[in-house]
Design a protein around this motif. Structure first.
Motif, PDB file in Angstrom:
ATOM      1  N   LEU A 142       0.839  -1.194   0.000  1.00 46.96           N
ATOM      2  CA  LEU A 142       0.000   0.000   0.000  1.00 46.96           C
ATOM      3  C   LEU A 142       0.872   1.241   0.000  1.00 46.96           C
ATOM      4  N   ASP A 143       0.658   2.099  -0.975  1.00 43.59           N
ATOM      5  CA  ASP A 143       1.327   3.405  -1.057  1.00 43.59           C
ATOM      6  C   ASP A 143       0.265   4.465  -0.799  1.00 43.59           C
ATOM      7  N   GLN A 144       0.166   4.919   0.468  1.00 41.34           N
ATOM      8  CA  GLN A 144      -0.884   5.852   0.822  1.00 41.34           C
ATOM      9  C   GLN A 144      -0.667   7.227   0.208  1.00 41.34           C
ATOM     10  N   ASP A 145       0.581   7.575  -0.100  1.00 39.02           N
ATOM     11  CA  ASP A 145       0.839   8.884  -0.698  1.00 39.02           C
ATOM     12  C   ASP A 145       0.240   8.986  -2.095  1.00 39.02           C
ATOM     13  N   ARG A 146       0.224   7.873  -2.825  1.00 36.21           N
ATOM     14  CA  ARG A 146      -0.317   7.873  -4.185  1.00 36.21           C
ATOM     15  C   ARG A 146      -1.643   7.127  -4.286  1.00 36.21           C
ATOM     16  N   PHE A 147      -2.177   6.676  -3.138  1.00 34.25           N
ATOM     17  CA  PHE A 147      -3.448   5.946  -3.098  1.00 34.25           C
ATOM     18  C   PHE A 147      -3.405   4.766  -4.066  1.00 34.25           C
ATOM     19  N   ARG A 148      -2.289   4.028  -3.997  1.00 36.08           N
ATOM     20  CA  ARG A 148      -2.085   2.886  -4.879  1.00 36.08           C
ATOM     21  C   ARG A 148      -1.910   1.625  -4.039  1.00 36.08           C
ATOM     22  N   LEU A 149      -2.579   0.546  -4.473  1.00 33.34           N
ATOM     23  CA  LEU A 149      -2.476  -0.740  -3.785  1.00 33.34           C
ATOM     24  C   LEU A 149      -2.142  -1.800  -4.813  1.00 33.34           C
ATOM     25  N   ASP A 150      -0.970  -2.423  -4.656  1.00 33.23           N
ATOM     26  CA  ASP A 150      -0.536  -3.494  -5.552  1.00 33.23           C
ATOM     27  C   ASP A 150      -0.824  -4.840  -4.903  1.00 33.23           C
ATOM     28  N   LEU A 151      -1.532  -5.697  -5.617  1.00 35.73           N
ATOM     29  CA  LEU A 151      -1.842  -7.044  -5.143  1.00 35.73           C
ATOM     30  C   LEU A 151      -0.818  -8.034  -5.681  1.00 35.73           C
ATOM     31  N   PHE A 152      -0.484  -9.018  -4.825  1.00 35.91           N
ATOM     32  CA  PHE A 152       0.456 -10.072  -5.211  1.00 35.91           C
ATOM     33  C   PHE A 152      -0.151 -11.410  -4.814  1.00 35.91           C
ATOM     34  N   LEU A 153      -0.026 -12.392  -5.695  1.00 34.16           N
ATOM     35  CA  LEU A 153      -0.542 -13.728  -5.446  1.00 34.16           C
ATOM     36  C   LEU A 153       0.562 -14.756  -5.633  1.00 34.16           C
ATOM     37  N   ASN A 154       0.436 -15.842  -4.900  1.00 34.57           N
ATOM     38  CA  ASN A 154       1.309 -16.980  -5.136  1.00 34.57           C
ATOM     39  C   ASN A 154       1.041 -17.514  -6.540  1.00 34.57           C
ATOM     40  N   PRO A 155       2.074 -17.718  -7.341  1.00 30.42           N
ATOM     41  CA  PRO A 155       1.842 -18.181  -8.722  1.00 30.42           C
ATOM     42  C   PRO A 155       1.016 -19.457  -8.821  1.00 30.42           C
ATOM     43  N   GLN A 156       1.016 -20.281  -7.767  1.00 26.41           N
ATOM     44  CA  GLN A 156       0.240 -21.514  -7.815  1.00 26.41           C
ATOM     45  C   GLN A 156      -1.265 -21.248  -7.805  1.00 26.41           C
ATOM     46  N   LEU A 157      -1.666 -20.032  -7.414  1.00 25.85           N
ATOM     47  CA  LEU A 157      -3.083 -19.690  -7.386  1.00 25.85           C
ATOM     48  C   LEU A 157      -3.579 -19.137  -8.711  1.00 25.85           C
ATOM     49  N   LEU A 158      -2.693 -19.050  -9.687  1.00 23.07           N
ATOM     50  CA  LEU A 158      -3.061 -18.524 -11.001  1.00 23.07           C
ATOM     51  C   LEU A 158      -3.017 -19.645 -12.028  1.00 23.07           C
ATOM     52  N   SER A 159      -3.933 -19.596 -12.960  1.00 22.23           N
ATOM     53  CA  SER A 159      -3.943 -20.571 -14.042  1.00 22.23           C
ATOM     54  C   SER A 159      -2.983 -20.117 -15.130  1.00 22.23           C
ATOM     55  N   VAL A 160      -2.366 -21.084 -15.795  1.00 23.12           N
ATOM     56  CA  VAL A 160      -1.402 -20.784 -16.854  1.00 23.12           C
ATOM     57  C   VAL A 160      -2.160 -20.375 -18.107  1.00 23.12           C
ATOM     58  N   GLN A 161      -1.759 -19.222 -18.655  1.00 23.59           N
ATOM     59  CA  GLN A 161      -2.391 -18.706 -19.864  1.00 23.59           C
ATOM     60  C   GLN A 161      -1.341 -18.535 -20.949  1.00 23.59           C
ATOM     61  N   ASP A 162      -1.690 -18.921 -22.155  1.00 21.37           N
ATOM     62  CA  ASP A 162      -0.804 -18.699 -23.297  1.00 21.37           C
ATOM     63  C   ASP A 162      -0.828 -17.215 -23.652  1.00 21.37           C
ATOM     64  N   HIS A 163       0.356 -16.615 -23.642  1.00 21.64           N
ATOM     65  CA  HIS A 163       0.466 -15.188 -23.940  1.00 21.64           C
ATOM     66  C   HIS A 163       0.859 -15.023 -25.411  1.00 21.64           C
ATOM     67  N   ILE A 164      -0.155 -14.861 -26.242  1.00 27.89           N
ATOM     68  CA  ILE A 164       0.069 -14.724 -27.679  1.00 27.89           C
ATOM     69  C   ILE A 164      -0.422 -13.348 -28.102  1.00 27.89           C
ATOM     70  N   GLU A 165       0.479 -12.532 -28.602  1.00 26.57           N
ATOM     71  CA  GLU A 165       0.136 -11.200 -29.040  1.00 26.57           C
ATOM     72  C   GLU A 165      -0.100 -11.185 -30.554  1.00 26.57           C
ATOM     73  N   GLU A 166      -0.944 -10.260 -30.970  1.00 20.43           N
ATOM     74  CA  GLU A 166      -1.173 -10.086 -32.394  1.00 20.43           C
ATOM     75  C   GLU A 166       0.070  -9.489 -33.038  1.00 20.43           C
ATOM     76  N   GLN A 167       0.601 -10.180 -34.039  1.00 24.16           N
ATOM     77  CA  GLN A 167       1.784  -9.695 -34.725  1.00 24.16           C
ATOM     78  C   GLN A 167       1.441  -8.763 -35.874  1.00 24.16           C
ATOM     79  N   TYR A 168       0.210  -8.805 -36.362  1.00 19.86           N
ATOM     80  CA  TYR A 168      -0.171  -7.996 -37.495  1.00 19.86           C
ATOM     81  C   TYR A 168      -1.469  -7.269 -37.176  1.00 19.86           C
ATOM     82  N   LEU A 169      -1.689  -6.211 -37.924  1.00 23.47           N
ATOM     83  CA  LEU A 169      -2.956  -5.505 -37.804  1.00 23.47           C
ATOM     84  C   LEU A 169      -4.083  -6.380 -38.332  1.00 23.47           C
ATOM     85  N   PRO A 170      -5.280  -6.218 -37.802  1.00 25.65           N
ATOM     86  CA  PRO A 170      -6.395  -7.011 -38.329  1.00 25.65           C
ATOM     87  C   PRO A 170      -6.662  -6.668 -39.789  1.00 25.65           C
TER      88      PRO A 170
END
Length: 250
Positions: A142-170
């Motif tokens: 928690l950064d009260q000066d900037r009113f920012r809260l960063d959340l962190f999770l154990n990686p085991q609690l997240l599902s694996v997702q394929d990170h595929i970015e669009e290489q070309y314009l539609p």
């Protein structure tokens, strides 16, 4: 003859003191005088004047960040270095790709998570340590000066997702489109002098991935000319071009 006179003396006798008396004396030296006045003043532990509100509950609106990306906002209550989410269910919906939402929901609904304010990336903070946290389940910074809260999770609690970015314009829609730009230049003298002019036209006529480009001009000295007249077709990683191109030379 020398006469020797015996002088009377008294033997020194050490009288043993009782064990209870010795213990009592030792305690009188090491036991602090708690709750007693020092120099007529009573010492109390309390916040300085004007800072008492810092030790009370504070309810603030924070921006919720996860993975370095702003996900939304949430109201939190802060007290004594602990953070409580006022609506844990809404915060749970801001976290994507959860493998076990029930475990994360239980962690968010607990009495309070450590604020870890010392790990906020504020000016002057240790950049090698700030903004980093490896919790067992859920943690936050928690950064009260900037009113920012960063959340962190154990990686085991997240599902694996394929990170595929669009290489070309539609692909563009298979419709006709037209862009035409015209410009001109006029130069000369006002008193009977000779005047020169030129006009340039740039045309793009397209349908979907195919287009025709035409760059033509007309000058008073040169006449009509074409700098480019080509047909183009865009494909993945390739662009086919065919036509006439003007190149400077002798």
């Amino acid at each position: 003859m020398v006469a020797v006179k015996r002088l009377p003396y008294r033997s020194a006798v050490l009288r043993p003191c009782s064990a209870v008396t010795a213990i009592g004396l030792a305690l009188s030296f090491i036991q602090p005088a708690q709750g007693k006045a020092v120099n007529g003043q009573l010492i109390k532990a309390a916040p300085p004047e004007g800072f008492a509100d810092l030790t009370q509950d504070r309810t603030i609106l924070t921006d919720i960040y996860f993975g370095g990306t702003r996900r939304g906002e949430a109201m939190v209550s802060v007290r004594n270095g602990k953070v409580v989410f006022l609506d844990p269910g809404a915060v749970l919906k801001l976290i994507p790709h959860l493998a076990d939402p029930k475990v994360v929901a239980a962690a968010l609904q607990r009495g309070g998570l450590a604020a870890n304010a010392a790990l906020a990336c504020a000016p002057g903070a240790d950049q090698s340590r700030c903004g980093q946290l490896k919790p067992e389940t859920v943690g936050l910074i928690l950064d009260q000066d900037r009113f920012r809260l960063d959340l962190f999770l154990n990686p085991q609690l997240l599902s694996v997702q394929d990170h595929i970015e669009e290489q070309y314009l539609p692909p563009p829609p298979d419709e006709y489109s037209l862009i035409n730009a015209i410009g001109g230049v006029l130069a000369g003298r006002s008193l009977g002098g000779r005047e020169d002019f030129s006009v340039q036209d740039q045309l793009v006529l397209a349908k979907g991935e195919q287009r025709i480009r035409a760059d033509v001009s007309y000058a008073s000295e040169i006449g009509l000319g074409a700098d480019r007249l080509v047909f183009e077709w865009d494909r993945p990683e390739l662009r086919y071009s065919a036509g006439a191109l003007w190149a400077p030379g002798n």
